[in-house]
Motif scaffolding. Structure first.
Motif, PDB file in Angstrom:
ATOM      1  N   HIS A 140       0.827  -1.221   0.000  1.00  0.00           N
ATOM      2  CA  HIS A 140       0.000   0.000   0.000  1.00  0.00           C
ATOM      3  C   HIS A 140       0.865   1.277   0.000  1.00  0.00           C
ATOM      4  O   HIS A 140       0.544   2.252  -0.698  1.00  0.00           O
ATOM      5  CB  HIS A 140      -0.874  -0.074   1.261  1.00  0.00           C
ATOM      6  CG  HIS A 140      -1.683   1.122   1.565  1.00  0.00           C
ATOM      7  ND1 HIS A 140      -3.002   1.248   1.191  1.00  0.00           N
ATOM      8  CD2 HIS A 140      -1.384   2.271   2.223  1.00  0.00           C
ATOM      9  CE1 HIS A 140      -3.464   2.409   1.619  1.00  0.00           C
ATOM     10  NE2 HIS A 140      -2.501   3.060   2.236  1.00  0.00           N
TER      11      HIS A 140
ATOM     12  N   HIS B 138       1.215   4.328  -2.755  1.00  0.00           N
ATOM     13  CA  HIS B 138       1.078   5.779  -2.506  1.00  0.00           C
ATOM     14  C   HIS B 138       2.215   6.542  -3.206  1.00  0.00           C
ATOM     15  O   HIS B 138       1.997   7.610  -3.769  1.00  0.00           O
ATOM     16  CB  HIS B 138       1.163   6.086  -1.012  1.00  0.00           C
ATOM     17  CG  HIS B 138      -0.148   6.091  -0.289  1.00  0.00           C
ATOM     18  ND1 HIS B 138      -1.238   6.829  -0.701  1.00  0.00           N
ATOM     19  CD2 HIS B 138      -0.542   5.471   0.857  1.00  0.00           C
ATOM     20  CE1 HIS B 138      -2.239   6.661   0.162  1.00  0.00           C
ATOM     21  NE2 HIS B 138      -1.842   5.837   1.109  1.00  0.00           N
TER      22      HIS B 138
ATOM     23  N   SER C 121       1.209  10.139   5.101  1.00  0.00           N
ATOM     24  CA  SER C 121      -0.198   9.759   5.258  1.00  0.00           C
ATOM     25  C   SER C 121      -0.533   9.666   6.735  1.00  0.00           C
ATOM     26  O   SER C 121       0.268  10.063   7.587  1.00  0.00           O
ATOM     27  CB  SER C 121      -0.462   8.434   4.543  1.00  0.00           C
ATOM     28  OG  SER C 121       0.075   7.373   5.287  1.00  0.00           O
TER      29      SER C 121
ATOM     30  N   GLY D  73      -0.928   6.905   8.423  1.00  0.00           N
ATOM     31  CA  GLY D  73      -0.238   5.784   9.055  1.00  0.00           C
ATOM     32  C   GLY D  73       1.249   5.737   8.745  1.00  0.00           C
ATOM     33  O   GLY D  73       1.992   5.009   9.403  1.00  0.00           O
TER      34      GLY D  73
ATOM     35  N   GLY E 174       0.329  12.607   9.204  1.00  0.00           N
ATOM     36  CA  GLY E 174      -1.139  12.742   9.267  1.00  0.00           C
ATOM     37  C   GLY E 174      -1.671  12.508  10.670  1.00  0.00           C
ATOM     38  O   GLY E 174      -2.602  13.190  11.120  1.00  0.00           O
TER      39      GLY E 174
ATOM     40  N   TYR F 296      -1.000  15.586  12.608  1.00  0.00           N
ATOM     41  CA  TYR F 296      -2.002  16.587  12.217  1.00  0.00           C
ATOM     42  C   TYR F 296      -3.332  16.313  12.920  1.00  0.00           C
ATOM     43  O   TYR F 296      -3.986  17.226  13.430  1.00  0.00           O
ATOM     44  CB  TYR F 296      -2.225  16.541  10.698  1.00  0.00           C
ATOM     45  CG  TYR F 296      -1.573  17.670   9.953  1.00  0.00           C
ATOM     46  CD1 TYR F 296      -0.299  17.540   9.417  1.00  0.00           C
ATOM     47  CD2 TYR F 296      -2.238  18.889   9.797  1.00  0.00           C
ATOM     48  CE1 TYR F 296       0.300  18.584   8.727  1.00  0.00           C
ATOM     49  CE2 TYR F 296      -1.646  19.936   9.113  1.00  0.00           C
ATOM     50  CZ  TYR F 296      -0.382  19.780   8.580  1.00  0.00           C
ATOM     51  OH  TYR F 296       0.212  20.817   7.918  1.00  0.00           O
TER      52      TYR F 296
ATOM     53  N   PRO G  40     -11.910  13.877  10.565  1.00  0.00           N
ATOM     54  CA  PRO G  40     -10.458  13.783  10.631  1.00  0.00           C
ATOM     55  C   PRO G  40      -9.838  15.162  10.553  1.00  0.00           C
ATOM     56  O   PRO G  40     -10.171  15.970   9.689  1.00  0.00           O
ATOM     57  CB  PRO G  40     -10.126  12.951   9.386  1.00  0.00           C
ATOM     58  CG  PRO G  40     -11.231  13.255   8.420  1.00  0.00           C
ATOM     59  CD  PRO G  40     -12.444  13.628   9.219  1.00  0.00           C
TER      60      PRO G  40
ATOM     61  N   GLY H  76      -6.778  16.590   9.977  1.00  0.00           N
ATOM     62  CA  GLY H  76      -5.768  17.129   9.067  1.00  0.00           C
ATOM     63  C   GLY H  76      -6.297  18.200   8.125  1.00  0.00           C
ATOM     64  O   GLY H  76      -5.800  19.339   8.123  1.00  0.00           O
TER      65      GLY H  76
ATOM     66  N   ASP I 105      -5.582  22.321   8.178  1.00  0.00           N
ATOM     67  CA  ASP I 105      -5.078  22.990   6.962  1.00  0.00           C
ATOM     68  C   ASP I 105      -5.948  24.209   6.633  1.00  0.00           C
ATOM     69  O   ASP I 105      -5.442  25.321   6.389  1.00  0.00           O
ATOM     70  CB  ASP I 105      -5.109  21.954   5.816  1.00  0.00           C
ATOM     71  CG  ASP I 105      -4.444  22.450   4.548  1.00  0.00           C
ATOM     72  OD1 ASP I 105      -3.762  23.486   4.586  1.00  0.00           O
ATOM     73  OD2 ASP I 105      -4.604  21.778   3.503  1.00  0.00           O
TER      74      ASP I 105
ATOM     75  N   GLY J 114       0.054   9.985  -0.516  1.00  0.00           N
ATOM     76  CA  GLY J 114      -0.494   9.850   0.839  1.00  0.00           C
ATOM     77  C   GLY J 114      -1.406  11.016   1.161  1.00  0.00           C
ATOM     78  O   GLY J 114      -1.305  12.091   0.556  1.00  0.00           O
ATOM     79  N   GLY J 115      -2.283  10.801   2.141  1.00  0.00           N
ATOM     80  CA  GLY J 115      -3.330  11.786   2.461  1.00  0.00           C
ATOM     81  C   GLY J 115      -2.815  13.194   2.683  1.00  0.00           C
ATOM     82  O   GLY J 115      -3.421  14.174   2.232  1.00  0.00           O
ATOM     83  N   VAL J 116      -1.671  13.340   3.359  1.00  0.00           N
ATOM     84  CA  VAL J 116      -1.182  14.692   3.678  1.00  0.00           C
ATOM     85  C   VAL J 116      -0.616  15.385   2.435  1.00  0.00           C
ATOM     86  O   VAL J 116      -0.393  16.597   2.438  1.00  0.00           O
ATOM     87  CB  VAL J 116      -0.150  14.648   4.832  1.00  0.00           C
ATOM     88  CG1 VAL J 116       0.169  16.048   5.323  1.00  0.00           C
ATOM     89  CG2 VAL J 116      -0.656  13.817   5.991  1.00  0.00           C
TER      90      VAL J 116
ATOM     91  N   SER K 255      -2.249  16.125   0.099  1.00  0.00           N
ATOM     92  CA  SER K 255      -3.263  17.088  -0.359  1.00  0.00           C
ATOM     93  C   SER K 255      -3.172  18.393   0.439  1.00  0.00           C
ATOM     94  O   SER K 255      -3.921  19.335   0.171  1.00  0.00           O
ATOM     95  CB  SER K 255      -4.667  16.485  -0.260  1.00  0.00           C
ATOM     96  OG  SER K 255      -4.949  16.137   1.057  1.00  0.00           O
ATOM     97  N   ASN K 256      -2.253  18.466   1.390  1.00  0.00           N
ATOM     98  CA  ASN K 256      -2.115  19.691   2.200  1.00  0.00           C
ATOM     99  C   ASN K 256      -1.673  20.873   1.332  1.00  0.00           C
ATOM    100  O   ASN K 256      -0.701  20.774   0.569  1.00  0.00           O
ATOM    101  CB  ASN K 256      -1.082  19.441   3.308  1.00  0.00           C
ATOM    102  CG  ASN K 256      -0.918  20.634   4.222  1.00  0.00           C
ATOM    103  OD1 ASN K 256      -0.121  21.519   3.958  1.00  0.00           O
ATOM    104  ND2 ASN K 256      -1.700  20.676   5.275  1.00  0.00           N
TER     105      ASN K 256
ATOM    106  N   CYS L 198      -4.746  11.214  -3.509  1.00  0.00           N
ATOM    107  CA  CYS L 198      -3.835  11.382  -2.365  1.00  0.00           C
ATOM    108  C   CYS L 198      -4.265  10.442  -1.242  1.00  0.00           C
ATOM    109  O   CYS L 198      -3.442   9.773  -0.628  1.00  0.00           O
ATOM    110  CB  CYS L 198      -3.896  12.813  -1.824  1.00  0.00           C
ATOM    111  SG  CYS L 198      -3.140  14.029  -2.898  1.00  0.00           S
TER     112      CYS L 198
END
Ligand code: KG4
Ligand code: ZN
Length: 353
Positions: A112, A116, A139, A141, A166, A169, A181, A183, A187, A289-291, A293-294, A320
């Motif tokens: 995974h 990413h 991200s 995790g 993340g 955050y 969530p 994060g 932002d 990873g999710g962050v 998108s920051n 992301c």
């Protein structure tokens, strides 16, 4: 024509996607469980596994129909089988094996976090030479850096020694009274009208002079002390979380975000320099990873990549966060490179590194 069916269930998103090799997304279905876990302020593994089990088959069927293909057109099944919550991974891995077996097609197990790294390649027409590349995953995790010598060969060169970015955050957001969530909410607050410099400077984690690892626990503690004051000898705090006024909240979010992003940029610079000293001249910076998108991180990454003459490959917002298209995309690369697993494929909570 290779159609890869990707499946992702490592945390709280049940996702399936069909990708036409290489990296062309025909469908991407993500059933998020965010609302379900919001009540608990974090992902509850048992609840997540149960929801994956309920949703996985409808999500896969939807991905196949959205792609405008039939089941018989699927040539490979790619499954994100590591790392993640083991109960969640088991649901996805079992489903993927059953589907691959019933369709009579090969299965490929995909990491995974590696997916990413390369997720910015989704829907991109990239014909230039991309490797060697530096990969960054930020991200909920994971926070790690990689050297990628090809789309299927990557080596981890740094990771977080405590919280993922993340996660830091999300915890900071909770301290600032923002909902889960946190994060994306932090932002947004860091860009609000009330936000800006206030003389509060949070620590930028460096670790030892040549370390490529990350650490965000000091930043989190600095935020806690800024909100509640330095603890008394008996462990109590002079102030309460509820004492914050809106301007403080916004200024603290701004300072937190600035220090977090600078810590990431600092480690990228170190990695770039150390790799150059080893004779590795990077061409690309992959970020996922999710962050990723920051908003501030995206701006700073672009500036940094331009300054170092690197091509920045970063996904649009929808890729992301966790999705199955990235699993299918990397699965296609792996299958193309001759990698295939069989029905003995197992779920693993840890990354392959
Ligand atoms: O990649 P992801 O969907 O899940 C993991 O594999 O962990 O990342 C989710 C994480 C959460 O911690 C979330 O708060 C964070 O990404 N995140 C953000 C932003 N958007 C998502 N953090 C900071 N700024 C954002 N804009
Ligand atoms: Zn993820």
């Amino acid at each position: 024509m290779t159609h890869i069916l990707g499946i992702e269930t490592s945390c709280d998103e049940t996702a399936a996607s069909v990708v036409k090799h290489p990296w062309r997304v025909l469908s991407s279905v993500v059933a998020s469980q965010v609302d379900i876990h919001a009540e608990y302020g974090g992902v509850v593994p048992e609840i997540a596994s149960r929801h994956h089990a309920e949703r996985i088959l409808p999500v896969v069927k939807r991905a196949i129909s959205d792609a405008g293909i039939s089941q018989g057109d699927v040539s490979v099944v790619a499954i994100g089988h590591r790392p993640g919550l083991i109960g969640c991974l088991l649901v996805g891995t079992s489903a993927a094996k059953s589907i691959a077996w019933s369709l009579g097609v090969p299965i490929v197990g995909v990491d995974h976090v590696h997916a990413h790294v390369l997720s910015g390649l989704l829907d991109q027409d990239t014909h230039e030479q991309l490797y060697p590349a530096l990969g960054l995953v930020v991200s909920g995790g994971h926070t790690a850096m990689y050297v990628c010598t090809s789309s299927t060969q990557m080596r981890r060169i740094g990771t977080t020694i405590d919280d993922a970015l993340g996660e830091a955050y999300d915890k900071a957001a909770t301290m600032l009274g923002l909902s889960y969530p946190g994060g994306p909410n932090l932002d947004t607050l860091a860009h609000s009208e009330l936000a800006g410099p206030s003389g509060r400077n949070f620590p930028i984690s460096r670790l030892s002079p040549d370390s490529l690892d990350f650490s965000f626990s000091g930043l989190k503690t600095a935020l806690l002390y800024a909100i509640r004051g330095t603890p008394n000898r008996d462990g109590t705090f002079p102030r309460d979380f509820g004492d914050l006024i809106d301007r403080d909240r916004a200024e603290l979010a701004w300072a937190f975000q600035g220090a977090a992003v600078q810590a990431v940029i600092l480690k990228l610079s170190r990695a770039h320099q150390q790799l150059r000293e080893q004779g590795i001249n990077l061409r690309t910076l992959f970020v996922g990873g999710g962050v990723s998108s920051n908003s501030l991180l995206r701006v700073e990454l672009k500036l940094w990549a331009d300054e170092h003459d690197l091509r920045l490959v970063i996904p649009p917002m929808r890729y992301c966060v966790d999705n199955a298209a990235m699993i299918a995309g990397l699965g296609g690369e792996m299958f193309g490179a001759g990698v295939a697993d069989d029905l003995s494929l197992r779920a693993h909570p840890q990354s392959a590194y």
